[in-house]
Design an enzyme around this catalytic site. Structure first.
Site, PDB file in Angstrom:
ATOM      1  N   GLY A  86     -56.393 -18.509 116.007  1.00 14.26           N
ATOM      2  CA  GLY A  86     -57.109 -17.356 116.957  1.00 14.26           C
ATOM      3  C   GLY A  86     -56.097 -17.135 118.137  1.00 14.26           C
ATOM      4  O   GLY A  86     -54.746 -16.864 118.066  1.00 14.26           O
ATOM      5  N   ARG A 104     -50.337 -21.497 110.940  1.00 19.80           N
ATOM      6  CA  ARG A 104     -50.591 -20.015 111.463  1.00 19.80           C
ATOM      7  C   ARG A 104     -49.309 -18.987 111.556  1.00 19.80           C
ATOM      8  O   ARG A 104     -48.072 -19.755 111.550  1.00 19.80           O
ATOM      9  CB  ARG A 104     -51.161 -19.909 112.734  1.00 19.80           C
ATOM     10  CG  ARG A 104     -50.453 -20.690 113.789  1.00 19.80           C
ATOM     11  CD  ARG A 104     -50.675 -20.434 115.259  1.00 19.80           C
ATOM     12  NE  ARG A 104     -49.827 -21.297 116.139  1.00 19.80           N
ATOM     13  CZ  ARG A 104     -48.471 -21.057 116.371  1.00 19.80           C
ATOM     14  NH1 ARG A 104     -47.966 -20.126 115.898  1.00 19.80           N
ATOM     15  NH2 ARG A 104     -47.826 -21.932 117.155  1.00 19.80           N
ATOM     16  N   GLY A 105     -49.621 -17.736 111.568  1.00 18.38           N
ATOM     17  CA  GLY A 105     -48.166 -16.996 112.134  1.00 18.38           C
ATOM     18  C   GLY A 105     -47.784 -17.202 113.319  1.00 18.38           C
ATOM     19  O   GLY A 105     -48.320 -17.894 114.328  1.00 18.38           O
ATOM     20  N   GLN A 156     -44.501 -18.375 116.262  1.00 20.35           N
ATOM     21  CA  GLN A 156     -43.473 -19.359 116.603  1.00 20.35           C
ATOM     22  C   GLN A 156     -43.970 -20.381 117.211  1.00 20.35           C
ATOM     23  O   GLN A 156     -45.181 -20.912 116.891  1.00 20.35           O
ATOM     24  CB  GLN A 156     -42.153 -18.878 117.294  1.00 20.35           C
ATOM     25  CG  GLN A 156     -41.605 -17.447 116.367  1.00 20.35           C
ATOM     26  CD  GLN A 156     -40.404 -16.897 116.771  1.00 20.35           C
ATOM     27  OE1 GLN A 156     -39.548 -17.848 117.472  1.00 20.35           O
ATOM     28  NE2 GLN A 156     -40.555 -15.459 116.966  1.00 20.35           N
ATOM     29  N   TYR A 157     -43.179 -21.160 118.003  1.00 21.44           N
ATOM     30  CA  TYR A 157     -43.798 -22.360 118.797  1.00 21.44           C
ATOM     31  C   TYR A 157     -44.733 -22.016 119.997  1.00 21.44           C
ATOM     32  O   TYR A 157     -44.326 -21.061 120.659  1.00 21.44           O
ATOM     33  CB  TYR A 157     -42.562 -23.306 119.549  1.00 21.44           C
ATOM     34  CG  TYR A 157     -41.786 -24.142 118.517  1.00 21.44           C
ATOM     35  CD1 TYR A 157     -42.581 -25.297 118.222  1.00 21.44           C
ATOM     36  CD2 TYR A 157     -40.613 -23.840 117.859  1.00 21.44           C
ATOM     37  CE1 TYR A 157     -41.916 -26.260 117.045  1.00 21.44           C
ATOM     38  CE2 TYR A 157     -40.019 -24.852 116.972  1.00 21.44           C
ATOM     39  CZ  TYR A 157     -40.775 -25.849 116.599  1.00 21.44           C
ATOM     40  OH  TYR A 157     -40.003 -26.574 115.953  1.00 21.44           O
ATOM     41  N   THR A 158     -45.724 -22.757 120.154  1.00 17.80           N
ATOM     42  CA  THR A 158     -46.653 -22.396 121.484  1.00 17.80           C
ATOM     43  C   THR A 158     -47.106 -23.863 121.899  1.00 17.80           C
ATOM     44  O   THR A 158     -47.073 -24.908 121.121  1.00 17.80           O
ATOM     45  CB  THR A 158     -47.648 -21.680 120.888  1.00 17.80           C
ATOM     46  OG1 THR A 158     -48.286 -21.126 122.093  1.00 17.80           O
ATOM     47  CG2 THR A 158     -48.697 -22.252 120.175  1.00 17.80           C
ATOM     48  N   SER A 187     -54.880 -18.134 122.742  1.00 12.93           N
ATOM     49  CA  SER A 187     -54.995 -18.892 123.637  1.00 12.93           C
ATOM     50  C   SER A 187     -54.931 -18.181 125.015  1.00 12.93           C
ATOM     51  O   SER A 187     -53.929 -17.369 124.907  1.00 12.93           O
ATOM     52  CB  SER A 187     -54.153 -20.058 123.538  1.00 12.93           C
ATOM     53  OG  SER A 187     -52.836 -19.750 123.376  1.00 12.93           O
ATOM     54  N   CYS A 238     -43.169 -19.069 121.762  1.00 16.01           N
ATOM     55  CA  CYS A 238     -43.083 -17.783 120.913  1.00 16.01           C
ATOM     56  C   CYS A 238     -41.785 -17.029 120.598  1.00 16.01           C
ATOM     57  O   CYS A 238     -41.495 -15.969 120.361  1.00 16.01           O
ATOM     58  CB  CYS A 238     -43.952 -16.782 121.393  1.00 16.01           C
ATOM     59  SG  CYS A 238     -45.583 -17.205 121.704  1.00 16.01           S
TER      60      CYS A 238
END
Length: 214
Positions: free
Chosen positions: A161, A69-70, A72-74, A163, A179
């Site tokens: 999507g 997905r688009g 950064q880190y999550t 969170s 992010c």
């Protein structure tokens, strides 16, 4: 209204990702209706297409997955509601920027039902809340992220999507730079002092959806 599925327990990330991609393909082919899946994952980190290796500060803490997905880190984990949104933008207008803004508006409208003022910030995807109880940069109130957004489109059908933090262990975010943003924190509905349950949030999300998408 898309088909809605609320998955019990903790959903395996890779199995869910595969099922989501299959559903998105079926939607694009006209073999299945649009869908929203509401679920929780076990503790894990995901890397979006813009993630930087330096932002994974504790690579051995939890499993790390390349999400596609688009963003950064999550972090995903128990107490965080993940909403995978599979919508056909062929039927809803092929405008990616507007679609992401509509997802943000959906989150902001949902939070407002709990008297939480969610806000956008220029250059920062997601939804933020001001913390007047805590000083931030330059003496201004601190800002914490309460919801993340990361989507992918294939044949103009969305997947991945949003969170929203209901009551996750906020300490689990410390293994990444969420992010890619180092100067702000993360919060949750319960951290804000609201005794909101996952069922409460689901009801609000589904009640608000038609205001923004139908």
């Amino acid at each position: 209204m898309p088909d809605v599925t609320i998955l019990p327990g903790l959903s395996d990330y890779l199995a869910t990702l595969a099922a989501m991609e299959a559903r998105a393909a079926a939607i694009a082919d006209g073999r299945a209706p649009e869908a929203i899946w509401l679920l929780e994952h076990p503790p894990l980190y995901t890397a979006g297409t813009s993630s930087k290796p330096a932002d994974l500060t504790e690579p051995d803490r939890f499993p790390v997955y390349t999400a596609g997905r688009g963003g950064q880190y999550t972090y995903h984990g128990p107490g965080q509601r993940v909403a995978y949104v599979m919508l056909d933008l062929n039927q809803r207008g092929r405008d990616v920027r507007r679609f992401v803004q509509t997802l943000e508006n959906w989150v902001i409208g949902t939070l407002a039902t709990f008297n939480v003022r969610g806000e956008r910030r220029a250059g920062r995807v997601g939804v933020w809340v001001s913390r007047p109880d805590r000083p931030g940069l330059n003496g201004a109130p601190a800002e914490d992220k309460i919801a993340a957004i990361g989507v992918k489109l294939r044949r103009w059908v969305s997947f991945h999507g949003i969170s929203i933090n209901v009551e996750p262990d906020l300490g689990h975010f410390s293994g990444i730079v969420p992010c890619g943003i180092r100067d702000h924190g993360v919060t949750s509905l319960v951290d804000l002092g609201l005794p909101v349950t996952m069922a409460d949030l689901d009801a609000a999300l589904l009640a608000e959806f038609p205001r923004y998408f139908d």
